[in-house]
Design a protein around this motif. Structure first.
Motif, PDB file in Angstrom:
ATOM      1  N   SER A  70       0.827  -1.200   0.000  1.00  0.00           N
ATOM      2  CA  SER A  70       0.000   0.000   0.000  1.00  0.00           C
ATOM      3  C   SER A  70       0.869   1.261   0.000  1.00  0.00           C
ATOM      4  CB  SER A  70      -0.924   0.002   1.218  1.00  0.00           C
ATOM      5  OG  SER A  70      -1.661   1.199   1.293  1.00  0.00           O
ATOM      6  N   GLY A  90       2.440   1.799  -3.414  1.00  0.00           N
ATOM      7  CA  GLY A  90       1.433   2.399  -4.285  1.00  0.00           C
ATOM      8  C   GLY A  90       1.274   3.879  -3.994  1.00  0.00           C
ATOM      9  N   ASP A 107       1.654   7.178  -6.381  1.00  0.00           N
ATOM     10  CA  ASP A 107       0.530   8.113  -6.504  1.00  0.00           C
ATOM     11  C   ASP A 107       0.992   9.546  -6.216  1.00  0.00           C
ATOM     12  OD1 ASP A 107      -1.198   6.053  -7.124  1.00  0.00           O
ATOM     13  OD2 ASP A 107      -1.997   5.863  -5.092  1.00  0.00           O
ATOM     14  N   HIS A 131      12.556  -2.889 -10.862  1.00  0.00           N
ATOM     15  CA  HIS A 131      11.695  -3.089 -12.023  1.00  0.00           C
ATOM     16  C   HIS A 131      12.521  -3.178 -13.302  1.00  0.00           C
ATOM     17  CE1 HIS A 131       8.769  -1.262 -15.083  1.00  0.00           C
ATOM     18  NE2 HIS A 131       8.312  -2.455 -14.817  1.00  0.00           N
ATOM     19  N   GLY A 184       1.783   5.471 -13.756  1.00  0.00           N
ATOM     20  CA  GLY A 184       0.802   4.470 -13.339  1.00  0.00           C
ATOM     21  C   GLY A 184       1.151   3.071 -13.819  1.00  0.00           C
ATOM     22  N   ARG A 185       1.658   2.967 -15.049  1.00  0.00           N
ATOM     23  CA  ARG A 185       2.044   1.650 -15.569  1.00  0.00           C
ATOM     24  C   ARG A 185       3.209   1.077 -14.762  1.00  0.00           C
ATOM     25  NH1 ARG A 185       5.983   0.362 -18.886  1.00  0.00           N
ATOM     26  NH2 ARG A 185       6.322   2.520 -19.568  1.00  0.00           N
ATOM     27  N   THR A 186       4.180   1.931 -14.445  1.00  0.00           N
ATOM     28  CA  THR A 186       5.311   1.487 -13.629  1.00  0.00           C
ATOM     29  C   THR A 186       4.830   1.022 -12.261  1.00  0.00           C
ATOM     30  OG1 THR A 186       6.768   3.053 -14.758  1.00  0.00           O
ATOM     31  CG2 THR A 186       7.534   2.173 -12.663  1.00  0.00           C
ATOM     32  N   LYS A 187       3.922   1.784 -11.669  1.00  0.00           N
ATOM     33  CA  LYS A 187       3.377   1.422 -10.360  1.00  0.00           C
ATOM     34  C   LYS A 187       2.716   0.053 -10.400  1.00  0.00           C
ATOM     35  CE  LYS A 187      -0.732   2.473  -7.634  1.00  0.00           C
ATOM     36  NZ  LYS A 187      -1.908   3.378  -7.506  1.00  0.00           N
ATOM     37  N   ASP A 188       1.843  -0.186 -11.367  1.00  0.00           N
ATOM     38  CA  ASP A 188       1.120  -1.457 -11.438  1.00  0.00           C
ATOM     39  C   ASP A 188       2.063  -2.635 -11.633  1.00  0.00           C
ATOM     40  OD1 ASP A 188      -1.228  -0.053 -11.146  1.00  0.00           O
ATOM     41  OD2 ASP A 188      -1.717  -0.041 -13.285  1.00  0.00           O
ATOM     42  N   GLN A 189       3.048  -2.467 -12.514  1.00  0.00           N
ATOM     43  CA  GLN A 189       3.993  -3.553 -12.765  1.00  0.00           C
ATOM     44  C   GLN A 189       4.864  -3.827 -11.542  1.00  0.00           C
ATOM     45  OE1 GLN A 189       6.071  -2.328 -16.317  1.00  0.00           O
ATOM     46  NE2 GLN A 189       4.395  -2.931 -17.675  1.00  0.00           N
ATOM     47  N   LEU A 191       4.104  -3.203  -8.302  1.00  0.00           N
ATOM     48  CA  LEU A 191       3.336  -3.831  -7.227  1.00  0.00           C
ATOM     49  C   LEU A 191       3.203  -5.331  -7.461  1.00  0.00           C
ATOM     50  CD1 LEU A 191       0.532  -1.179  -6.575  1.00  0.00           C
ATOM     51  CD2 LEU A 191       2.434  -1.775  -5.078  1.00  0.00           C
ATOM     52  N   ALA A 192       2.968  -5.711  -8.704  1.00  0.00           N
ATOM     53  CA  ALA A 192       2.876  -7.138  -9.029  1.00  0.00           C
ATOM     54  C   ALA A 192       4.220  -7.824  -8.797  1.00  0.00           C
ATOM     55  CB  ALA A 192       2.423  -7.316 -10.479  1.00  0.00           C
TER      56      ALA A 192
END
Length: 229
Positions: free
Chosen positions: A80, A83, A87, A169, A207-212, A214-215
């Motif tokens: 969290s 993320g 953000d 990443h 946002g794309r970097t964040k999503d990848q 977190l996964a």
């Protein structure tokens, strides 16, 4: 006996901070790892006083958490919190970019272009550490014309928190071409004065970097927990 770590003798705390920061950002010192003053003092061949001062500065930067008067632990963010870091980057950077674009002049574009060329060379050389530093410099150059020093101070602190995750990443990312193209497109849109399109791309980029990420971090931690059972 292991070789001592060489550091510049001027301003010992600053030299130790720089080296420890890089060890944390590169993953040499892993999240949650305990750092003991006595061990660091021996490692750097210095007294404990400059080590203590260095750890205090890294604690202020949020990269370590002081555990007691003898050591610290490398900060481990929850998913969290990771993320939230990205953000915050999106909020701060899109605001700066929106303000900067109308004020950018040829020297700003030339600076960005120069950094892009260096970034692309680091891509090709697979130099993750250099790419991470250049990525921060490039984004900062995009926003410099906004002339918002307080916002930039906040962004610098947030970027320190995100840098190690970005490097993580990049080190495993098989397809880097989208990031390369997006960095080029951000500069093109800024040159063309397309403010809203540029900010929308920047937001999507972060946002794309964040999503990848977190996964990636979730899978890494799940694997580590499985091994530890």
């Amino acid at each position: 006996m292991a070789a001592k770590r060489a550091i510049t003798r001027q301003s010992l705390p600053d030299a130790i901070v720089s080296d420890l920061r890089e060890r944390i950002l590169s993953g040499d010192l892993a999240e949650g790892e305990t750092i003991r003053q006595e061990a660091l003092a021996e490692d750097y061949d210095v007294s404990r006083m400059p080590v203590r001062e260095a750890l205090k500065q890294l604690d202020a930067e949020g990269l370590v958490q002081l555990t007691n008067n003898r050591g610290a632990r490398v900060t481990r963010h929850s998913l969290s919190e990771i993320g939230e870091i990205f953000d915050l980057r999106s909020l701060l950077e899109t605001d700066l970019f929106r303000r900067a674009i109308p004020q950018m002049i040829q020297s700003d574009f030339a600076r960005c272009e120069h950094l892009l060329e260096q970034m692309e060379a680091s891509y090709d050389a697979n130099d993750v550490s250099r790419w991470g530093a250049l990525n921060y410099q490039y984004h900062s150059a995009l926003y410099a014309a906004a002339n918002r020093s307080l916002t930039n101070e906040l962004l610098h602190r947030v970027s320190l928190q995100s840098d190690r995750y970005i490097r993580m990443h990049l080190s495993v990312m098989q397809q880097r071409e989208p990031a390369r193209k997006e960095h080029r497109e951000l500069l093109r849109l800024a040159r063309d004065g397309q403010v809203e399109q540029a900010c929308a791309l920047l937001s999507a980029h972060i946002g794309r970097t964040k999503d990848q990420l977190l996964a990636l971090v979730a899978a890494k931690r799940a694997s580590e927990e499985a091994v530890g059972r």
